[in-house]
Design a protein around this motif. Structure first.
Motif, PDB file in Angstrom:
ATOM      1  N   ILE A 154      18.749   0.210  19.094  1.00 27.80           N
ATOM      2  CA  ILE A 154      18.721  -0.606  17.881  1.00 27.80           C
ATOM      3  C   ILE A 154      19.988  -0.407  17.063  1.00 27.80           C
ATOM      4  O   ILE A 154      20.542  -1.350  16.491  1.00 27.80           O
ATOM      5  CB  ILE A 154      17.468  -0.271  17.052  1.00 27.80           C
ATOM      6  N   ARG A 177      22.362  -3.495  16.194  1.00 26.65           N
ATOM      7  CA  ARG A 177      22.562  -3.785  14.770  1.00 26.65           C
ATOM      8  C   ARG A 177      24.052  -3.781  14.432  1.00 26.65           C
ATOM      9  O   ARG A 177      24.513  -4.543  13.582  1.00 26.65           O
ATOM     10  CB  ARG A 177      21.827  -2.751  13.923  1.00 26.65           C
ATOM     11  N   VAL A 215      14.386  -4.011  21.233  1.00 29.01           N
ATOM     12  CA  VAL A 215      15.095  -5.006  20.430  1.00 29.01           C
ATOM     13  C   VAL A 215      14.119  -6.046  19.898  1.00 29.01           C
ATOM     14  O   VAL A 215      14.186  -6.458  18.738  1.00 29.01           O
ATOM     15  CB  VAL A 215      16.204  -5.673  21.264  1.00 29.01           C
ATOM     16  N   ALA A 250      12.207  -4.584  17.054  1.00 34.35           N
ATOM     17  CA  ALA A 250      13.001  -4.333  15.848  1.00 34.35           C
ATOM     18  C   ALA A 250      13.454  -5.607  15.153  1.00 34.35           C
ATOM     19  O   ALA A 250      13.557  -5.660  13.939  1.00 34.35           O
ATOM     20  CB  ALA A 250      14.222  -3.484  16.195  1.00 34.35           C
ATOM     21  N   PHE A 251      13.721  -6.679  15.929  1.00 32.79           N
ATOM     22  CA  PHE A 251      14.334  -7.860  15.346  1.00 32.79           C
ATOM     23  C   PHE A 251      13.479  -9.119  15.397  1.00 32.79           C
ATOM     24  O   PHE A 251      13.686 -10.026  14.602  1.00 32.79           O
ATOM     25  CB  PHE A 251      15.664  -8.150  16.045  1.00 32.79           C
ATOM     26  N   ILE A 307      15.229  -1.323   7.642  1.00 30.86           N
ATOM     27  CA  ILE A 307      16.385  -0.489   7.957  1.00 30.86           C
ATOM     28  C   ILE A 307      16.311   0.800   7.147  1.00 30.86           C
ATOM     29  O   ILE A 307      16.047   0.790   5.949  1.00 30.86           O
ATOM     30  CB  ILE A 307      17.688  -1.248   7.625  1.00 30.86           C
ATOM     31  N   ASP A 323      21.128   5.597   8.400  1.00 26.95           N
ATOM     32  CA  ASP A 323      22.349   4.874   8.714  1.00 26.95           C
ATOM     33  C   ASP A 323      23.594   5.529   8.111  1.00 26.95           C
ATOM     34  O   ASP A 323      24.713   5.215   8.510  1.00 26.95           O
ATOM     35  CB  ASP A 323      22.257   3.429   8.223  1.00 26.95           C
TER      36      ASP A 323
END
Length: 241
Positions: free
Chosen positions: A120, A124, A162, A165-166, A174, A179
């Motif tokens: 991910i 991203r 994926v 997550a999307f 997020i 991050d």
């Protein structure tokens, strides 16, 4: 993991393969293991047979950005775990080249890791696909050509990460705190949370104990935590252990 010198080659023409016709796709290999790069080069880099021309190699983030900028390949085969910030950092620093409408540089992650957070993270960051190092040479060549054409390519099991997550409206938000960490800092964080001593982490990641200490200090600072016990609880709450 040791850092090794970057390699750049000039642009060649290649003769193409039966599958690719007369077309040649220019590729840069980014991986901090020289033997692995050599193996990939031997497997897919015979341009007349595969249609793939390897125009450069790099072993860490800084080298990768330098080589990619100099050679402007169509596809970069990118390892997720790299000295200097990981594949995500390469993607961040290559954003302008990825967005170039005339000559876009596209990235295909090629990693031993099949962890959902790694998949991910690089998608991203802008990668067009993610395949594991168990992929065959033939399938890797096909993946390179598909990514060069703008397709998204994933190893079968990874595609589910994926989609979750999307594509799902129930996908988790997020994690801005996570991050903030580099890929190497995440690796150290995970091992600390699992109870590894600094010496054990250093041995597993092929870095010095002093470097481990520096990464731990950076993680604590970025996450505003005081000690490794708080760090372990933080990681466990996010299911990173």
């Amino acid at each position: 993991m040791s850092s090794e010198g970057a390699q750049q080659d000039g642009t060649g023409t290649g003769t193409g393969s039966a599958a690719a016709g007369d077309r040649t796709v220019r590729v840069v290999l980014v991986d901090d293991h020289r033997m692995f790069r050599t193996g990939v080069q031997a497997e897919i880099g015979e341009t007349g047979r595969t249609g793939v021309e390897v125009v450069g190699e790099a072993a860490d983030v800084d080298q990768a950005v330098t080589v990619i900028t100099a050679t402007r390949p169509e596809v970069v085969l990118l390892d997720v775990h790299l000295p200097g910030g990981g594949g995500v950092e390469v993607l961040r620093r290559s954003a302008a080249m990825m967005a170039d409408a005339e000559r876009p540089v596209r990235f295909l992650a090629l990693s031993v890791s099949d962890a959902a957070e790694d998949v991910i993270g690089v998608i991203r960051g802008g990668a067009r696909g993610y395949v594991t190092k168990t992929i065959t040479g033939t399938d890797l060549v096909n993946a390179v050509f598909r990514v060069a054409d703008g397709d998204a390519v994933f190893s079968p099991r990874l595609a589910g990460f994926v989609l979750d997550a999307f594509a799902s409206t129930d996908a988790p938000p997020i994690d801005e705190d996570l991050d903030r960490l580099t890929q190497r800092e995440r690796e150290v964080l995970r091992l600390i949370a699992r109870g590894y001593a600094y010496k054990e982490i250093a041995k597993q990641l092929f870095i010095s104990v002093k470097t481990v200490e520096s990464h731990v200090s950076a993680v604590l600072r970025k996450l505003q935590l005081s000690n490794r016990h708080e760090l372990t609880r933080w990681a466990a709450a996010r299911r990173l252990v």
